[in-house]
Scaffold this motif. Structure first.
Motif, PDB file in Angstrom:
ATOM      1  N   SER A 114       0.787  -1.376  -0.001  1.00 49.27           N
ATOM      2  CA  SER A 114      -0.276  -0.291   0.116  1.00 49.27           C
ATOM      3  C   SER A 114       0.598   0.905   0.036  1.00 49.27           C
ATOM      4  O   SER A 114       0.591   2.489  -0.487  1.00 49.27           O
ATOM      5  CB  SER A 114      -0.862   0.034   1.164  1.00 49.27           C
ATOM      6  OG  SER A 114      -1.799  -1.093   1.359  1.00 49.27           O
ATOM      7  N   TYR A 115       2.113   1.025   0.802  1.00 47.15           N
ATOM      8  CA  TYR A 115       3.006   2.328   1.020  1.00 47.15           C
ATOM      9  C   TYR A 115       3.149   2.687  -0.051  1.00 47.15           C
ATOM     10  O   TYR A 115       3.689   4.314  -0.680  1.00 47.15           O
ATOM     11  CB  TYR A 115       3.965   2.043   2.028  1.00 47.15           C
ATOM     12  CG  TYR A 115       5.023   2.919   1.914  1.00 47.15           C
ATOM     13  CD1 TYR A 115       4.944   4.582   2.548  1.00 47.15           C
ATOM     14  CD2 TYR A 115       6.324   2.992   1.109  1.00 47.15           C
ATOM     15  CE1 TYR A 115       5.541   5.510   2.819  1.00 47.15           C
ATOM     16  CE2 TYR A 115       7.474   3.926   1.355  1.00 47.15           C
ATOM     17  CZ  TYR A 115       7.023   5.117   1.911  1.00 47.15           C
ATOM     18  OH  TYR A 115       7.555   6.226   2.163  1.00 47.15           O
ATOM     19  N   THR A 133       0.966   3.957  -2.851  1.00 45.66           N
ATOM     20  CA  THR A 133       0.891   5.471  -2.933  1.00 45.66           C
ATOM     21  C   THR A 133       2.126   6.950  -3.140  1.00 45.66           C
ATOM     22  O   THR A 133       1.814   7.434  -3.446  1.00 45.66           O
ATOM     23  CB  THR A 133       0.929   6.071  -1.004  1.00 45.66           C
ATOM     24  OG1 THR A 133      -0.309   4.841  -0.787  1.00 45.66           O
ATOM     25  CG2 THR A 133       0.613   6.798  -0.911  1.00 45.66           C
ATOM     26  N   LYS A 182       1.656   6.319  -7.018  1.00 45.13           N
ATOM     27  CA  LYS A 182       0.492   7.365  -7.576  1.00 45.13           C
ATOM     28  C   LYS A 182       0.986   9.034  -7.073  1.00 45.13           C
ATOM     29  O   LYS A 182       0.777   9.690  -8.376  1.00 45.13           O
ATOM     30  CB  LYS A 182      -0.342   6.935  -6.758  1.00 45.13           C
ATOM     31  CG  LYS A 182      -1.680   7.321  -7.107  1.00 45.13           C
ATOM     32  CD  LYS A 182      -3.025   7.628  -5.751  1.00 45.13           C
ATOM     33  CE  LYS A 182      -2.501   7.728  -4.628  1.00 45.13           C
ATOM     34  NZ  LYS A 182      -3.013   7.672  -3.175  1.00 45.13           N
ATOM     35  N   GLN A 183       1.553   9.196  -6.252  1.00 42.21           N
ATOM     36  CA  GLN A 183       1.808  10.691  -5.747  1.00 42.21           C
ATOM     37  C   GLN A 183       2.514  11.492  -6.915  1.00 42.21           C
ATOM     38  O   GLN A 183       2.504  12.314  -6.959  1.00 42.21           O
ATOM     39  CB  GLN A 183       2.290  11.140  -4.977  1.00 42.21           C
ATOM     40  CG  GLN A 183       0.992  10.403  -3.201  1.00 42.21           C
ATOM     41  CD  GLN A 183       1.955  10.763  -1.834  1.00 42.21           C
ATOM     42  OE1 GLN A 183       3.085  10.771  -1.761  1.00 42.21           O
ATOM     43  NE2 GLN A 183       0.711  10.859  -1.050  1.00 42.21           N
ATOM     44  N   GLU A 215      -5.938  12.411  -1.208  1.00 47.13           N
ATOM     45  CA  GLU A 215      -5.296  11.038  -0.615  1.00 47.13           C
ATOM     46  C   GLU A 215      -6.663   9.934   0.054  1.00 47.13           C
ATOM     47  O   GLU A 215      -6.064   8.491   0.211  1.00 47.13           O
ATOM     48  CB  GLU A 215      -4.285  11.416   0.265  1.00 47.13           C
ATOM     49  CG  GLU A 215      -3.217   9.897   0.642  1.00 47.13           C
ATOM     50  CD  GLU A 215      -3.111   9.506  -0.230  1.00 47.13           C
ATOM     51  OE1 GLU A 215      -2.985   8.482   0.420  1.00 47.13           O
ATOM     52  OE2 GLU A 215      -2.348   9.815  -0.860  1.00 47.13           O
ATOM     53  N   VAL A 249      -7.131   5.019  -3.188  1.00 43.10           N
ATOM     54  CA  VAL A 249      -5.790   4.503  -2.969  1.00 43.10           C
ATOM     55  C   VAL A 249      -5.523   3.313  -3.964  1.00 43.10           C
ATOM     56  O   VAL A 249      -6.110   3.313  -4.417  1.00 43.10           O
ATOM     57  CB  VAL A 249      -5.774   3.804  -1.068  1.00 43.10           C
ATOM     58  CG1 VAL A 249      -6.044   5.583  -0.330  1.00 43.10           C
ATOM     59  CG2 VAL A 249      -7.126   3.409  -0.649  1.00 43.10           C
TER      60      VAL A 249
END
Length: 495
Positions: A374-375, A378, A381-382, A389, A393
C-alpha cells in the motif's frame, strides 16, 4: 521550584517521587498534588510545605518497615550565596527549618527567592536518571534509534514526520518537555489535524502514531502519566468499512498514466514481486490488497484447468474481512500474459507449498502483510496523478472492478460474489441460487477492457537466487513449524 509544573490553565502542581527503597511497600511510585494556585510565589511556599510533609512521611515509613537511614539533608541556598543545611532527623534542626520557612513567607512577592536542594549521602547521583525531566526532542531521538531496528523504512517515513509535526506544533507554543503534555494537549492537537485533514482514517493514523510514541516514552520511564493519545480514534474498528466506501475508482486517464504511459517508472518503483504483481492482480480480479499479500503457495492451483486464487483464512496468520470473503478467484487471460506463473513456480520449487507467495514479507499488527504494498503504491501514484489521498488509494483498483461490473450491467449477486461481499440481504440468491462457475466469472472479468498491454509486464529476475537476499530463512522455518503444529493440534482435536 523543584518538582513542579503548570497545567495548560496555569495551575501549579507538585510531583514527588517515592524513594526506591519504599516502592515495595506502596501502591504508587509518585504523589501528584495540585497546589491550587497560579501565583508562582504562593506555589513556591506551598510546595515547600508539602515537600516537608513528604519528607516526614518518608521518615515514618522507613521507621515502620525498619529501613536504614539514608542521611537525607535539606539544603537551603539564600540569595547572598550562603547555604544552610538542615538534618530533618533532628528535632532542633527541623524546628529551625520550619521557623525559617515562616520568616520567608512574610517576604514581599518581589523579594529574594530560595533554592531548595536535597543531598543524599549515597553512591547514587543527586538526581536519579529516571527522575530527570526529559525533552520531547531527546525522547524522539531515542525512539528513532529504537524503531530503526524494528520498523521498515516505509514505516519510518510514515511515522517519524507525524511525530516531528506534533513537536513543532507545541514548540511554537513554548512546550518542549514531554511531561508538559496532557490529555487536553492531545485533544487540541487532534483538532488541529482534523482542521488540516478531511479523512477520519488519516486523522486516526496521526493519533495512533503519537500513541505509539508516548507508549515508548512510558516504557523507558520518561513519561509517568497515562498515555494522552489513548482511546482517541475517531473511527471504531467496526465502522471502518463505511469510511472505506468513500474511496472512488481511478479514471480511465489515470489508469493509463499509472500502467501504460510510465512503464519504466512502474518497474523502477515496484522492484519486488509483491509490489510488481499486486496492482495487476487487484485490477484484474478485484481482490483486496491484504488478500493478495497473505496468499500461500498452496492457495494457487488449477481447478478444472482454470488457475485460481483460493482466498481463505486457513492458518493463524491469515484473516479475512468477512465470511463471504472466503472464495476462489480465477486468473484472467490478462494476468496470464504476465510472467506471474513463472514467479509462482520458482517460489514453489525453492520454498515449497507451505511458503508465502511472497516469502520475504513480515506481518504487522495493523496492516498484516500488505503494509509495504500500500505504501509503495501511494508513493508511486503521487508522482503521476493528483488525487485526494482519502479518496483514491490502492483499494481504488478494486473499486474500478466494481464500477466496471456496474457498467456491464452485471447482476448484483454476481458482483457481490466476485468482490467477496455478503449476500445476507439477497434472499433470492441465498435460498435459490447456485454457486457461480469459475469459467463464467473468468469470462466476465475478461470483458473489462483496461487498455493495457499486460504482456509487457514481465518482472525482471536478475538471477535464479533473486529471492535469497530478501527471505529470512529463520522466518520461513518458524512459519513452517507453526503451520505443522497447528495442523497437529487440529488433527488431535478431531480425534
Amino acid at each position: 521550584m523543584r518538582n513542579t509544573y503548570q497545567d495548560r490553565n496555569g495551575t501549579f502542581y507538585l510531583r514527588l517521587l517515592v524513594p526506591k527503597v519504599l516502592l515495595p511497600h506502596v501502591t504508587r511510585s509518585k504523589v501528584v498534588q495540585s497546589l491550587r494556585t497560579k501565583d508562582r510565589r504562593q506555589a513556591y511556599f506551598r510546595s515547600m510545605e508539602a515537600s516537608l510533609a513528604f519528607e516526614k512521611w518518608i521518615r515514618d515509613m522507613k521507621n515502620k518497615f525498619g529501613i536504614g537511614d539514608d542521611n537525607r539533608e535539606l539544603i537551603v541556598s539564600l540569595p547572598n550565596g550562603a547555604k544552610i543545611e538542615f538534618d530533618l532527623e533532628k528535632a532542633t534542626e527541623k524546628d529551625a527549618y520550619e521557623s525559617l520557612m515562616g520568616t520567608i513567607a512574610a517576604v514581599p512577592q518581589n523579594g529574594p527567592q530560595i533554592v531548595e536542594q536535597v543531598r543524599e549521602a549515597t553512591p547514587l547521583p543527586r538526581v536519579p536518571a529516571w527522575a530527570t525531566r526529559a525533552r520531547l526532542i531527546d525522547i524522539f531521538e531515542s525512539y528513532k534509534l529504537a524503531k530503526a531496528k524494528t520498523f521498515a523504512q516505509a514505516t519510518q517515513d510514515g511515522y517519524f514526520p507525524r511525530i516531528q509535526k506534533f513537536m513543532d506544533f507545541y514548540r511554537a507554543k513554548g512546550i518542549v518537555f514531554i511531561d508538559e503534555i496532557r490529555k487536553t494537549h492531545a485533544s487540541d492537537y487532534r483538532d488541529e489535524v482534523t482542521r488540516l485533514q478531511e479523512s477520519p482514517l488519516t486523522i486516526d493514523n496521526y493519533t495512533k502514531t503519537l500513541k505509539g510514541f508516548f507508549d515508548f516514552a512510558i516504557s523507558v520511564g520518561k513519561y509517568s502519566f497515562e498515555n494522552p493519545f489513548a482511546n482517541m480514534h475517531l473511527v471504531k474498528k467496526s465502522e471502518r468499512a463505511k469510511h472505506t466506501d468513500s474511496w472512488i475508482p481511478y479514471t480511465k486517464d489515470e489508469i493509463q498514466r499509472l500502467f501504460v504511459g510510465n512503464y519504466e517508472a512502474y518497474c523502477k518503483r515496484f522492484n519486488k514481486p509483491d509490489l510488481f504483481f499486486s496492482p495487476l492482480i487487484s485490477l484484474t480480479t478485484g481482490m483486496r490488497v491484504d488478500e493478495i499479500a497473505q496468499l500461500y503457495v498452496s492457495d494457487i492451483y488449477q481447478e478444472n484447468e482454470v488457475w485460481v486464487f483460493d482466498i481463505n483464512d486457513n492458518g493463524d496468520d491469515k484473516e479475512v474481512k468477512t465470511p463471504s470473503s472466503i472464495r476462489k478467484m480465477p486468473f484472467t487471460s490478462q494476468l496470464l500474459q504476465t510472467n506471474f506463473l513463472d514467479y509462482f513456480h520458482m517460489v514453489k520449487e525453492k520454498y515449497g507449498e507451505t511458503s508465502l507467495l511472497f516469502p520475504y514479507l513480515t506481518k504487522t499488527a495493523s496492516n498484516g502483510y500488505a503494509k509495504n504494498i500500500s505504501y509503495n503504491w501511494t508513493q508511486y501514484k503521487q508522482k503521476l496523478i493528483t488525487v485526494d489521498e482519502s479518496q483514491k488509494v490502492f483499494h481504488s483498483l478494486r473499486k474500478n472492478v466494481g464500477a466496471a461490473m456496474v457498467d456491464l450491467l452485471i447482476d448484483i449477486a454476481l458482483r457481490k460474489r466476485i468482490l467477496g461481499h455478503s449476500m445476507d440481504g439477497d434472499i433470492t440468491h441465498t435460498v435459490y441460487g447456485a454457486e457461480f462457475s469459475l469459467e463464467n466469472i473468468r469470462s466476465l472479468l475478461e470483458k473489462m477492457d483496461w487498455g493495457i498491454d499486460f504482456s509487457k509486464f514481465q518482472f525482471k529476475f536478475k538471477n535464479e537466487n533473486v529471492l535469497v537476499g530478501w527471505v529470512n530463512s529463520k522466518a520461513i522455518k518458524a512459519r513452517k513449524k507453526a503451520l505443522k503444529d497447528a495442523l497437529i493440534e487440529k488433527t488431535s482435536k478431531k480425534k
